[in-house]
Design a protein around this motif. Structure first.
Motif, PDB file in Angstrom:
ATOM      1  N   ARG A 199     -45.797  84.875  83.250  1.00 37.51           N
ATOM      2  CA  ARG A 199     -44.468  85.052  82.670  1.00 37.51           C
ATOM      3  C   ARG A 199     -44.356  86.478  82.118  1.00 37.51           C
ATOM      4  O   ARG A 199     -45.231  87.297  82.329  1.00 37.51           O
ATOM      5  N   PHE A 200     -43.280  86.755  81.411  1.00 41.18           N
ATOM      6  CA  PHE A 200     -43.075  88.087  80.841  1.00 41.18           C
ATOM      7  C   PHE A 200     -43.918  88.214  79.578  1.00 41.18           C
ATOM      8  O   PHE A 200     -43.489  87.820  78.493  1.00 41.18           O
ATOM      9  N   SER A 201     -45.094  88.761  79.738  1.00 40.73           N
ATOM     10  CA  SER A 201     -46.071  88.802  78.654  1.00 40.73           C
ATOM     11  C   SER A 201     -45.726  89.864  77.609  1.00 40.73           C
ATOM     12  O   SER A 201     -45.561  91.042  77.933  1.00 40.73           O
ATOM     13  N   ALA A 202     -45.643  89.428  76.342  1.00 42.12           N
ATOM     14  CA  ALA A 202     -45.428  90.379  75.246  1.00 42.12           C
ATOM     15  C   ALA A 202     -46.633  91.304  75.089  1.00 42.12           C
ATOM     16  O   ALA A 202     -46.485  92.492  74.786  1.00 42.12           O
ATOM     17  N   ILE A 203     -47.839  90.751  75.306  1.00 45.10           N
ATOM     18  CA  ILE A 203     -49.058  91.563  75.205  1.00 45.10           C
ATOM     19  C   ILE A 203     -49.050  92.649  76.275  1.00 45.10           C
ATOM     20  O   ILE A 203     -49.377  93.820  75.999  1.00 45.10           O
ATOM     21  N   ALA A 204     -48.669  92.287  77.504  1.00 34.51           N
ATOM     22  CA  ALA A 204     -48.612  93.272  78.586  1.00 34.51           C
ATOM     23  C   ALA A 204     -47.573  94.348  78.278  1.00 34.51           C
ATOM     24  O   ALA A 204     -47.813  95.540  78.515  1.00 34.51           O
ATOM     25  N   PHE A 205     -46.425  93.944  77.752  1.00 36.35           N
ATOM     26  CA  PHE A 205     -45.390  94.913  77.403  1.00 36.35           C
ATOM     27  C   PHE A 205     -45.900  95.908  76.364  1.00 36.35           C
ATOM     28  O   PHE A 205     -45.709  97.129  76.497  1.00 36.35           O
ATOM     29  N   CYS A 206     -46.588  95.396  75.348  1.00 36.61           N
ATOM     30  CA  CYS A 206     -47.129  96.269  74.297  1.00 36.61           C
ATOM     31  C   CYS A 206     -48.213  97.190  74.855  1.00 36.61           C
ATOM     32  O   CYS A 206     -48.267  98.381  74.510  1.00 36.61           O
ATOM     33  N   ASN A 207     -49.088  96.667  75.695  1.00 41.26           N
ATOM     34  CA  ASN A 207     -50.102  97.512  76.339  1.00 41.26           C
ATOM     35  C   ASN A 207     -49.449  98.632  77.138  1.00 41.26           C
ATOM     36  O   ASN A 207     -49.896  99.782  77.120  1.00 41.26           O
ATOM     37  N   GLY A 208     -48.393  98.290  77.859  1.00 42.90           N
ATOM     38  CA  GLY A 208     -47.695  99.298  78.657  1.00 42.90           C
ATOM     39  C   GLY A 208     -47.071 100.389  77.809  1.00 42.90           C
ATOM     40  O   GLY A 208     -47.108 101.573  78.169  1.00 42.90           O
ATOM     41  N   ILE A 209     -46.517 100.009  76.671  1.00 45.85           N
ATOM     42  CA  ILE A 209     -45.931 101.013  75.777  1.00 45.85           C
ATOM     43  C   ILE A 209     -46.987 102.006  75.328  1.00 45.85           C
ATOM     44  O   ILE A 209     -46.774 103.229  75.353  1.00 45.85           O
ATOM     45  N   VAL A 210     -48.145 101.493  74.914  1.00 52.93           N
ATOM     46  CA  VAL A 210     -49.215 102.379  74.448  1.00 52.93           C
ATOM     47  C   VAL A 210     -49.679 103.298  75.576  1.00 52.93           C
ATOM     48  O   VAL A 210     -49.910 104.497  75.376  1.00 52.93           O
ATOM     49  N   ILE A 211     -49.805 102.768  76.775  1.00 49.72           N
ATOM     50  CA  ILE A 211     -50.215 103.582  77.920  1.00 49.72           C
ATOM     51  C   ILE A 211     -49.203 104.701  78.171  1.00 49.72           C
ATOM     52  O   ILE A 211     -49.568 105.856  78.443  1.00 49.72           O
ATOM     53  N   GLY A 212     -47.917 104.387  78.096  1.00 54.58           N
ATOM     54  CA  GLY A 212     -46.895 105.414  78.291  1.00 54.58           C
ATOM     55  C   GLY A 212     -46.963 106.493  77.228  1.00 54.58           C
ATOM     56  O   GLY A 212     -46.792 107.686  77.525  1.00 54.58           O
ATOM     57  N   LEU A 213     -47.228 106.100  75.989  1.00 59.07           N
ATOM     58  CA  LEU A 213     -47.363 107.075  74.907  1.00 59.07           C
ATOM     59  C   LEU A 213     -48.564 107.984  75.131  1.00 59.07           C
ATOM     60  O   LEU A 213     -48.506 109.198  74.905  1.00 59.07           O
ATOM     61  N   VAL A 214     -49.659 107.384  75.579  1.00 60.76           N
ATOM     62  CA  VAL A 214     -50.857 108.173  75.892  1.00 60.76           C
ATOM     63  C   VAL A 214     -50.555 109.162  77.017  1.00 60.76           C
ATOM     64  O   VAL A 214     -50.905 110.350  76.936  1.00 60.76           O
ATOM     65  N   ALA A 215     -49.904 108.691  78.051  1.00 59.70           N
ATOM     66  CA  ALA A 215     -49.675 109.514  79.242  1.00 59.70           C
ATOM     67  C   ALA A 215     -48.804 110.717  78.962  1.00 59.70           C
ATOM     68  O   ALA A 215     -49.069 111.827  79.456  1.00 59.70           O
ATOM     69  N   ILE A 216     -47.760 110.532  78.162  1.00 62.90           N
ATOM     70  CA  ILE A 216     -46.817 111.631  77.936  1.00 62.90           C
ATOM     71  C   ILE A 216     -47.354 112.643  76.931  1.00 62.90           C
ATOM     72  O   ILE A 216     -46.847 113.777  76.852  1.00 62.90           O
ATOM     73  N   THR A 217     -48.392 112.292  76.191  1.00 60.51           N
ATOM     74  CA  THR A 217     -48.894 113.161  75.124  1.00 60.51           C
ATOM     75  C   THR A 217     -49.235 114.579  75.604  1.00 60.51           C
ATOM     76  O   THR A 217     -48.810 115.555  74.984  1.00 60.51           O
ATOM     77  N   PRO A 218     -50.002 114.766  76.687  1.00 67.04           N
ATOM     78  CA  PRO A 218     -50.333 116.141  77.077  1.00 67.04           C
ATOM     79  C   PRO A 218     -49.156 116.931  77.633  1.00 67.04           C
ATOM     80  O   PRO A 218     -49.165 118.164  77.602  1.00 67.04           O
TER      81      PRO A 218
END
Length: 456
Positions: free
Chosen positions: A265-284
Motif C-alpha cells: 500500500r502507500f507506505s508512510a515509512i517509504a514516503f518519509c525515507n524518500g523525503i530524506v533521500i531527496g534532501l540528501v541528494a540535493i544538498t551538494p
C-alpha cells in the motif's frame, strides 16, 4: 595567508540569517533521533534518541577545543588540514573568516558546528541496537578529528585541495552524507549482524516518530542548505527552494516505487525515507543548480537508492537504518547530478570571481572531478573508520558492540537503565507466560495503566 580583519563592518541581515540557520540545523539533530527511534524496535528507542544527542554533544566539545580550527582555519597554507589558530575559541570573536567575510568568525564556527554535530549521529544508524554508549563517545571524538575535520577542510576551507580542484559540494553531499553513510556501512560490516538477523522481520515500532523526525529534518534542511551561502541573498533563496522541491518529488517517487515493486500500500515509512533521500541528494547541488532541477534530483536519486537498499539486503549487510544506501549512495549521486546540472547562471550568483559549471554548460570535465571528490572522501572514510574500530576493539573496555544478552533485552535496559515505555514488560521464552498473564489484572489495577507485553 593570515586574517586579522576586525569584525566590522558586519552585514546584519547575513548575521541574522546565519544565526537562524544555525538553529534550524540544530533542530535536525533531535529530528534524526526521532526518525531513527521510530524505525528501531521499542527496546532500543530511548538509547537511540540518547545516542544521537550524545554524538552531537561530544562533537560540540571537540569542535570548540580544536575541530573548527582544523576544519576551517584560513591561516593554514596546507591543502590538507588546518592549524590551531582558532583552537579553544581563540581569535574567533574578533575576526572574520575569508570564506564568510560578512559574518563573525564565531558565527561561522557555530553554524558549521551543527553540521559536524549531526554527521556521526547519521552514521550510527547503521548499527542501532548494537552500540555501547561509552565506546560510542570515544569513537565519535576520534572519528570527527581524523575523518570529518580533514574532509571539511579539503572541500570548504580557503586552501582545501578539493576546493582548489573545483569539486562542487555546496552543503555537504560528500562532507556530511558520503562520510556518514560510508561510516555507518563500515560499522555494520565490522560489528556484524544482529544475533537474530534473518530469523524474523524487523518492523518500525513507532511510525509517528518517523513522521515527526522527517518533518523536522525537512524543516531544518532549509537552514542546512539555505544557510550555506553564509549570507542572506539570492543564492540562499535558490538553495532553499531547490531543497523543498527535491524532498517533495523524492518522497512521492520512493513511495510509488515501493508500492508497485514490493506490491504494497502507500507506505508512510517509504514516503518519509524518500523525503530524506531527496534532501540528501540535493544538498551538494542546491546552490549550484536551478531550483526546478530539484525534480530531477528527487526522481533519479530515490530510484537509485531504492535499488541500493535491495542490494544491501541481498548482500546480507545488517545496516539497520540503511544509511549506506540512503546517505552514502544518495550523497554520491547528488554529487554526480550536480556535475551534470550545475550552470554558470547559478554558480556565479553573489560571487566576485568565476565558478565551475557542469555538463549543461559544456563543462565535460566536471563529472570526472566530482567522481574524484567522491573517491577521495570514500577512501579516506573507509581507511580511517576501519583503523579506529580495529584499534578500539583491541582495547579492553572499548569494544563497540554490546554483548548478546544486552542486545537481546535492548540497550534501553542494558545501557541506559531507563525505558521509553515503562508499562511495557519484556519477557523471555524461558518465563512462565501463563503465570505472567494471570498477574496482569493485578498489575494493571495497581498501576492504573495498560500493561503491554513484548516477547524477545
Amino acid at each position: 595567508m593570515t586574517n586579522n580583519t576586525d569584525v566590522s563592518p558586519l552585514n546584519s541581515g547575513d548575521t541574522a540569517w546565519i544565526v537562524t540557520s544555525s538553529v534550524l540545523v540544530f533542530i535536525q539533530i533531535p529530528a534524526v533521533g526521532f526518525f531513527y527511534a521510530g524505525l528501531a524496535e521499542s527496546k532500543n528507542s530511548l538509547s537511540t534518541l540518547l545516542s544521537v544527542l550524545l554524538c552531537a554533544s561530544v562533537v560540540i566539545i571537540q569542535w570548540v577545543l580544536f575541530g573548527y580550527s582544523l576544519a576551517f582555519s584560513d591561516t593554514s597554507a596546507s591543502p590538507f588540514i588546518g592549524n590551531f589558530e582558532y583552537a579553544a575559541l581563540r581569535s574567533e570573536m574578533n575576526t572574520q573568516n575569508h570564506i564568510a567575510g560578512t559574518i563573525p568568525n564565531a558565527l561561522l564556527s557555530m553554524y558549521q558546528m551543527m553540521f559536524a554535530a549531526i554527521t556521526p549521529g547519521l552514521a550510527i544508524g547503521g548499527v542501532c541496537g548494537r552500540l555501547r554508549l561509552f565506546p560510542l563517545m570515544v569513537f565519535v571524538f576520534v572519528w570527527t578529528t581524523l575523518v570529518y575535520d580533514p574532509i571539511a577542510y579539503w572541500s570548504w576551507s580557503f586552501n582545501g585541495w578539493l576546493r582548489a580542484l573545483n569539486v562542487m559540494d555546496y552543503a555537504g553531499g560528500s562532507v556530511v552524507h558520503i562520510s556518514s553513510g560510508v561510516t555507518g556501512f563500515v560499522l555494520a560490516i565490522m560489528l556484524g549482524r544482529r544475533n537474530d538477523y534473518g530469523t524474523r522481520e524487523y518492523k518500525p515500532h513507532n511510525p509517528v516518530f518517523v513522521y515527526i523526525g522527517t518533518v523536522l529534518m525537512w524543516f531544518g534542511w532549509n537552514g542546512f542548505n539555505g544557510g550555506s551561502a553564509f549570507a542572506s541573498n539570492e543564492r540562499s533563496v535558490s538553495a532553499a527552494f531547490a531543497t523543498n522541491i527535491a524532498a517533495a518529488m523524492s518522497g512521492i517517487t520512493f513511495m510509488l516505487v515501493d508500492k508497485f515493486v514490493n506490491i504494497k500500500r502507500f507506505s508512510a515509512i517509504a514516503f518519509c525515507n524518500g523525503i530524506v533521500i531527496g534532501l540528501v541528494a540535493i544538498t551538494p547541488g542546491s546552490g549550484f543548480v536551478q531550483p526546478v532541477f530539484g525534480i530531477v534530483f528527487g526522481i533519479v536519486t530515490s530510484i537509485v537508492c531504492f535499488y541500493a537498499m535491495r542490494l544491501v539486503h541481498w548482500l546480507r549487510v545488517d545496516d539497520t537504518m540503511e544509511v549506506g544506501a540512503s546517505h552514502g549512495v544518495g550523497g554520491a549521486f547528488g554529487m554526480i547530478l550536480t556535475g551534470i546540472l550545475a550552470q554558470y547562471s547559478v554558480t556565479t550568483m553573489n560571487v566576485d570571481s568565476g565558478a565551475p559549471a557542469g555538463w549543461l554548460d559544456g563543462q565535460w570535465i566536471q563529472v570526472p572531478i566530482q567522481l574524484a571528490g567522491i573517491a577521495a572522501v570514500f577512501a579516506w572514510t573507509v581507511v580511517w573508520t576501519v583503523l579506529i574500530v580495529g584499534a578500539m576493539n583491541s582495547i579492553p573496555g572499548l569494544q563497540l558492540k554490546c554483548d548478546m544478552e544486552a542486545e537481546r533485552v535492548g540497550l534501553d535496559v542494558s545501557e541506559v537503565g531507563e525505558v521509553s515505555y515503562p508499562y511495557v514488560r519484556v519477557i523471555t521464552d524461558s518465563e512462565d507466560m501463563g503465570a505472567f498473564e494471570r498477574s496482569l489484572p493485578v498489575v494493571s489495577q495497581k498501576s492504573g495503566a495498560t500493561l503491554l507485553v513484548q516477547r524477545v
